[in-house]
Design a protein around this motif. Structure first.
Motif: not given
Length: 141
Positions: A46-49, A51-53, A57
């Motif tokens: 989950d690339d967006a996650e 980048e965001k956090t 995981k």
């Protein structure tokens, strides 16, 4: 004559390193194994996650461990197929690095180590996922 044994031992060290290097760099099936594995497993990323956090995981670590087992198994399988052991390869590579820390063996050791690095693994997986996402988006148009 004692030096003859040393020369033969040195020659065997070079041969195992060259054989594994040739396999690593040139064997199409070896490369295809990892390309296929990456493409089959990158959907979990989950690339967006990320980048965001900035967080990874637990599943990524599990995937990385699976990748490591596959990589080590492929290299070990090749080494065994030429009638040698991983210990012989490791010893020969260490001796080559010790003899010339800037030489070919040292560079090869760095490349193999980098291949096993988590950050490099994640970069590869993220790039594969991004590529799949771009392809899917272009197919929807």
């Amino acid at each position: 004559m004692p030096s003859e044994g040393k020369d033969e031992e040195k020659s065997e060290e070079v041969n195992i390193i060259k054989a594994v290097g040739k396999f690593f760099y040139e064997d199409e099936a070896f490369g295809q194994t990892f390309e296929t594995w990456v493409n089959e497993n990158c959907s979990i990323i989950d690339d967006a996650e990320i980048e965001k956090t900035g967080l990874m995981k637990v599943e990524y670590t599990e995937l990385y461990e699976e990748y490591q087992r596959l990589f080590e198994g492929e290299i070990e399988g090749f080494i065994k197929s030429i009638g040698r052991t991983v210990e012989e390869f490791s010893s020969a590579l260490s001796a080559g690095v010790d003899a010339d820390p800037e030489g070919e063996d040292a560079i090869f050791a760095q490349i193999i180590t980098a291949t096993a690095d988590f950050d490099i693994f994640m970069q590869m997986m993220r790039e594969a996922k991004q590529s799949q996402d771009r392809l899917a988006a272009s197919n929807r148009k």
